[in-house]
Motif scaffolding. Structure first.
Motif, PDB file in Angstrom:
ATOM      1  N   TRP A 115     -27.409  15.267  -1.416  1.00 21.57           N
ATOM      2  CA  TRP A 115     -26.936  16.299  -0.484  1.00 21.57           C
ATOM      3  C   TRP A 115     -26.888  17.690  -1.104  1.00 21.57           C
ATOM      4  CZ3 TRP A 115     -23.826  13.445  -3.552  1.00 21.57           C
ATOM      5  CH2 TRP A 115     -22.755  14.066  -4.187  1.00 21.57           C
ATOM      6  N   THR A 116     -27.096  17.805  -2.421  1.00 19.99           N
ATOM      7  CA  THR A 116     -26.991  19.116  -3.065  1.00 19.99           C
ATOM      8  C   THR A 116     -28.335  19.818  -3.170  1.00 19.99           C
ATOM      9  OG1 THR A 116     -27.173  18.050  -5.239  1.00 19.99           O
ATOM     10  CG2 THR A 116     -24.956  18.460  -4.402  1.00 19.99           C
ATOM     11  N   THR A 156     -23.362   7.137   2.691  1.00 19.11           N
ATOM     12  CA  THR A 156     -22.211   8.041   2.479  1.00 19.11           C
ATOM     13  C   THR A 156     -22.417   9.407   3.114  1.00 19.11           C
ATOM     14  OG1 THR A 156     -22.891   8.916   0.296  1.00 19.11           O
ATOM     15  CG2 THR A 156     -21.655   6.836   0.317  1.00 19.11           C
ATOM     16  N   LEU A 157     -22.844   9.449   4.359  1.00 14.17           N
ATOM     17  CA  LEU A 157     -23.094  10.719   5.035  1.00 14.17           C
ATOM     18  C   LEU A 157     -21.812  11.380   5.540  1.00 14.17           C
ATOM     19  CD1 LEU A 157     -26.208   9.577   7.087  1.00 14.17           C
ATOM     20  CD2 LEU A 157     -26.218  10.974   5.011  1.00 14.17           C
ATOM     21  N   ASP A 158     -20.859  10.586   5.978  1.00 12.19           N
ATOM     22  CA  ASP A 158     -19.676  11.140   6.649  1.00 12.19           C
ATOM     23  C   ASP A 158     -18.749  11.908   5.710  1.00 12.19           C
ATOM     24  OD1 ASP A 158     -17.989  11.595   8.904  1.00 12.19           O
ATOM     25  OD2 ASP A 158     -16.709   9.930   8.278  1.00 12.19           O
ATOM     26  N   ILE A 159     -18.876  11.715   4.394  1.00 15.37           N
ATOM     27  CA  ILE A 159     -18.013  12.474   3.474  1.00 15.37           C
ATOM     28  C   ILE A 159     -18.348  13.957   3.477  1.00 15.37           C
ATOM     29  CG2 ILE A 159     -17.523  10.514   1.964  1.00 15.37           C
ATOM     30  CD1 ILE A 159     -19.648  11.642   0.023  1.00 15.37           C
ATOM     31  N   HIS A 160     -19.475  14.331   4.065  1.00  9.83           N
ATOM     32  CA  HIS A 160     -19.864  15.733   4.121  1.00  9.83           C
ATOM     33  C   HIS A 160     -19.411  16.354   5.442  1.00  9.83           C
ATOM     34  CE1 HIS A 160     -22.116  14.615   0.632  1.00  9.83           C
ATOM     35  NE2 HIS A 160     -22.915  13.820   1.324  1.00  9.83           N
ATOM     36  N   GLY A 161     -18.098  16.366   5.654  1.00  8.17           N
ATOM     37  CA  GLY A 161     -17.567  16.993   6.868  1.00  8.17           C
ATOM     38  C   GLY A 161     -16.624  16.135   7.660  1.00  8.17           C
ATOM     39  N   TYR A 162     -16.644  14.805   7.481  1.00 11.46           N
ATOM     40  CA  TYR A 162     -15.730  13.911   8.200  1.00 11.46           C
ATOM     41  C   TYR A 162     -15.753  14.188   9.713  1.00 11.46           C
ATOM     42  CZ  TYR A 162     -14.128  13.484   3.401  1.00 11.46           C
ATOM     43  OH  TYR A 162     -14.080  13.305   2.042  1.00 11.46           O
ATOM     44  N   GLY A 163     -16.950  14.283  10.242  1.00  7.24           N
ATOM     45  CA  GLY A 163     -17.106  14.517  11.672  1.00  7.24           C
ATOM     46  C   GLY A 163     -17.513  15.927  12.023  1.00  7.24           C
ATOM     47  N   SER A 164     -17.428  16.857  11.095  1.00  8.55           N
ATOM     48  CA  SER A 164     -17.844  18.239  11.317  1.00  8.55           C
ATOM     49  C   SER A 164     -19.265  18.444  10.796  1.00  8.55           C
ATOM     50  CB  SER A 164     -16.903  19.218  10.604  1.00  8.55           C
ATOM     51  OG  SER A 164     -15.586  19.104  11.109  1.00  8.55           O
ATOM     52  N   ASP A 165     -19.973  19.389  11.413  1.00  7.69           N
ATOM     53  CA  ASP A 165     -21.319  19.729  10.967  1.00  7.69           C
ATOM     54  C   ASP A 165     -21.228  20.640   9.747  1.00  7.69           C
ATOM     55  OD1 ASP A 165     -24.112  20.015  10.937  1.00  7.69           O
ATOM     56  OD2 ASP A 165     -23.985  21.832  12.155  1.00  7.69           O
ATOM     57  N   THR A 166     -21.901  20.270   8.660  1.00  5.20           N
ATOM     58  CA  THR A 166     -21.891  21.078   7.446  1.00  5.20           C
ATOM     59  C   THR A 166     -23.307  21.174   6.897  1.00  5.20           C
ATOM     60  OG1 THR A 166     -21.533  19.200   5.952  1.00  5.20           O
ATOM     61  CG2 THR A 166     -19.556  20.269   6.871  1.00  5.20           C
ATOM     62  N   ALA A 167     -23.523  22.158   6.034  1.00  7.90           N
ATOM     63  CA  ALA A 167     -24.834  22.307   5.400  1.00  7.90           C
ATOM     64  C   ALA A 167     -25.156  21.089   4.544  1.00  7.90           C
ATOM     65  CB  ALA A 167     -24.857  23.577   4.558  1.00  7.90           C
ATOM     66  N   GLU A 168     -24.138  20.541   3.871  1.00 14.37           N
ATOM     67  CA  GLU A 168     -24.359  19.373   3.028  1.00 14.37           C
ATOM     68  C   GLU A 168     -24.789  18.163   3.863  1.00 14.37           C
ATOM     69  OE1 GLU A 168     -21.709  22.206   0.997  1.00 14.37           O
ATOM     70  OE2 GLU A 168     -21.663  21.272   2.985  1.00 14.37           O
ATOM     71  N   LEU A 169     -24.153  17.992   5.015  1.00 15.09           N
ATOM     72  CA  LEU A 169     -24.527  16.887   5.892  1.00 15.09           C
ATOM     73  C   LEU A 169     -25.956  17.057   6.379  1.00 15.09           C
ATOM     74  CD1 LEU A 169     -23.886  14.351   7.526  1.00 15.09           C
ATOM     75  CD2 LEU A 169     -22.923  15.829   9.310  1.00 15.09           C
ATOM     76  N   ARG A 170     -26.334  18.262   6.751  1.00 17.68           N
ATOM     77  CA  ARG A 170     -27.701  18.489   7.238  1.00 17.68           C
ATOM     78  C   ARG A 170     -28.726  18.208   6.148  1.00 17.68           C
ATOM     79  NH1 ARG A 170     -25.016  22.863   9.718  1.00 17.68           N
ATOM     80  NH2 ARG A 170     -25.817  24.351   8.176  1.00 17.68           N
ATOM     81  N   THR A 171     -28.432  18.608   4.912  1.00 14.23           N
ATOM     82  CA  THR A 171     -29.349  18.332   3.807  1.00 14.23           C
ATOM     83  C   THR A 171     -29.474  16.831   3.579  1.00 14.23           C
ATOM     84  OG1 THR A 171     -28.851  20.438   2.729  1.00 14.23           O
ATOM     85  CG2 THR A 171     -29.773  18.688   1.343  1.00 14.23           C
ATOM     86  N   GLY A 198     -11.304  10.927   0.803  1.00 19.78           N
ATOM     87  CA  GLY A 198     -10.982  11.690   2.002  1.00 19.78           C
ATOM     88  C   GLY A 198     -10.647  10.840   3.206  1.00 19.78           C
ATOM     89  N   PRO A 199     -10.516  11.495   4.368  1.00 22.06           N
ATOM     90  CA  PRO A 199     -10.031  10.817   5.584  1.00 22.06           C
ATOM     91  C   PRO A 199     -11.100   9.983   6.277  1.00 22.06           C
ATOM     92  CG  PRO A 199     -10.470  13.125   6.060  1.00 22.06           C
ATOM     93  CD  PRO A 199     -10.710  12.951   4.581  1.00 22.06           C
ATOM     94  N   LEU A 200     -11.405   8.848   5.700  1.00 20.48           N
ATOM     95  CA  LEU A 200     -12.376   7.927   6.271  1.00 20.48           C
ATOM     96  C   LEU A 200     -11.657   6.750   6.914  1.00 20.48           C
ATOM     97  CD1 LEU A 200     -14.873   7.818   3.263  1.00 20.48           C
ATOM     98  CD2 LEU A 200     -15.234   9.016   5.431  1.00 20.48           C
ATOM     99  N   PRO A 201     -12.130   6.256   8.037  1.00 21.26           N
ATOM    100  CA  PRO A 201     -11.483   5.106   8.667  1.00 21.26           C
ATOM    101  C   PRO A 201     -11.627   3.857   7.813  1.00 21.26           C
ATOM    102  CG  PRO A 201     -13.534   5.639   9.790  1.00 21.26           C
ATOM    103  CD  PRO A 201     -13.282   6.748   8.815  1.00 21.26           C
ATOM    104  N   LEU A 202     -10.595   3.036   7.811  1.00 14.63           N
ATOM    105  CA  LEU A 202     -10.618   1.780   7.070  1.00 14.63           C
ATOM    106  C   LEU A 202     -11.272   0.720   7.939  1.00 14.63           C
ATOM    107  CD1 LEU A 202      -7.035   1.859   5.497  1.00 14.63           C
ATOM    108  CD2 LEU A 202      -9.194   2.591   4.481  1.00 14.63           C
ATOM    109  N   GLY A 203     -12.467   0.355   7.597  1.00 18.84           N
ATOM    110  CA  GLY A 203     -13.243  -0.553   8.421  1.00 18.84           C
ATOM    111  C   GLY A 203     -14.573   0.094   8.754  1.00 18.84           C
ATOM    112  N   ILE A 204     -15.186  -0.351   9.824  1.00 22.55           N
ATOM    113  CA  ILE A 204     -16.476   0.204  10.232  1.00 22.55           C
ATOM    114  C   ILE A 204     -16.278   1.653  10.666  1.00 22.55           C
ATOM    115  CG2 ILE A 204     -18.415  -0.050  11.822  1.00 22.55           C
ATOM    116  CD1 ILE A 204     -17.511  -3.034  12.077  1.00 22.55           C
ATOM    117  N   ASN A 205     -17.118   2.544  10.156  1.00 22.81           N
ATOM    118  CA  ASN A 205     -17.001   3.976  10.417  1.00 22.81           C
ATOM    119  C   ASN A 205     -18.041   4.380  11.456  1.00 22.81           C
ATOM    120  OD1 ASN A 205     -17.072   6.776  10.359  1.00 22.81           O
ATOM    121  ND2 ASN A 205     -16.788   6.915   8.146  1.00 22.81           N
TER     122      ASN A 205
END
Length: 335
Positions: free
Chosen positions: A208-209, A229-244, A268-275
């Motif tokens: 992602w970098t 591990t895509l969701d750690i780059h914003g936890y639901g928000s659109d970010t440059a790292e997620l797009r990369t 970070g704030p990830l759901p416990l279980g299927i995300n």
């Protein structure tokens, strides 16, 4: 003589491919069979819905999360990618049916003073500083004796010292000699190239970098696997790292690369279980529902199966939410 062995009957199943109404035999494992395979006198448990192989999160830090909640959220197996080996041994010895199955890499292998040795979330014992080529052999041997199923190395030059190329190469060579694959935390410019050239087998995160250039990506896709591990780059928000990351993953998959679903639980704030956000991000990267299921399962794993009580909805817009209702199929109370 009538058979008292239990069979499970489901309305449908996915086991690398789709099945209509089918039977599954817990004692034998393997895949679904026609309902006519159930012998007379067998105990039959009808669960309805959709039966799935055990769902796996391939990037979890067990010491930072409640594993019982993870299993209750539909995950039958976790791959621990960095914890204190003694703590993992205690988990395995407990043989607690309320926990997911755990496979571990042991401690992070890092340079002296390297990531994550300075992080508050990384207790002593969760990382092992490797000081030389000879020490690399010892470090891998220690993880192997602790029960590690793979070895994890850290390539993160932006967070302190990183492993010299010759030390990294010795870690990989020693691990391969013991039959252990090597997965790398690769963060920063040229770290993916360094991991590839050292013979590393997989990446703990989708890069992602930096955008991985096409020629390197073609080579990487032929040999390495990536954990999403895509969701750690914003936890639901659109970010440059997620797009990369999504761009790299989309091109990696198009080239035939192997992707495994993983969330970096404990980060970070990830759901416990299927995300559901991780599943949706994989779909954004071009994975169809069947591709997501392939990324979340291992047909050879002894993990218990999962099932979606209302049946899995394969429509792309509803798939992630439907999959999140999956639960681990516990043994029958009478078995």
């Amino acid at each position: 003589m009538p058979s008292e062995e239990e069979w499970v009957i489901a309305d449908s199943a996915w086991w690398g491919r789709w099945f209509d109404r089918c039977a599954w035999r817990p004692a034998a494992g393997g895949g679904p069979l026609p309902p006519s395979s159930v012998p007379p006198g067998a105990r039959v448990r009808r669960v309805g819905g959709t039966l799935l192989p055990g769902l796996r999160d391939a990037h979890v830090h067990s010491g930072l999360v409640d594993l019982r909640a993870v299993r209750a959220g539909g995950i039958a197996q976790v791959d621990d990618l960095g914890s204190v080996p003694a703590s993992i041994a205690e988990l395995l010895a407990a043989d607690d049916p309320e926990l997911p199955q755990v496979r571990a890499v042991g401690a992070f292998l890092t340079a002296p003073g390297g990531y994550p040795s300075d992080r508050s979330w990384a207790p002593p014992g969760s990382f092992r500083e490797v000081r030389s080529v000879v020490d690399a052999q010892a470090a891998v041997g220690e993880q192997h004796r602790s029960g590690a199923r793979a070895i994890k190395v850290v390539l993160h030059p932006g967070a302190g010292p990183t492993l010299p190329a010759r030390v990294l190469a010795e870690i990989v060579s020693t691990a391969h000699g013991m039959g252990l694959p090597v997965v790398a935390h690769a963060e920063g410019d040229n770290t993916v190239r360094g991991a590839y050239e050292a013979g590393v087998d997989g990446l703990a995160h989708t890069p992602w970098t930096e955008r991985i250039e096409d020629r390197l990506l073609t080579d990487v896709a032929q040999r390495m696997s990536w954990i999403s591990t895509l969701d750690i780059h914003g936890y639901g928000s659109d970010t440059a790292e997620l797009r990369t990351a999504v761009d790299n993953l989309r091109r990696f998959c198009h080239l035939g690369g192997t992707i495994r679903y993983g969330t970096d639980l404990g980060n970070g704030p990830l759901p416990l279980g299927i995300n559901a956000r991780e599943v949706a991000a994989l779909q954004t990267a071009g994975l169809a529902p069947d591709d997501v299921l392939t990324a979340m399962t291992d047909l050879d794993s002894p993990a218990p199966p999962c099932w979606v009580p209302g049946g899995l909805d394969r429509h792309p817009s509803r798939f992630a939410g439907s999959l999140c209702t999956a639960r681990v199929l516990d043994p029958s109370p009478t078995s």
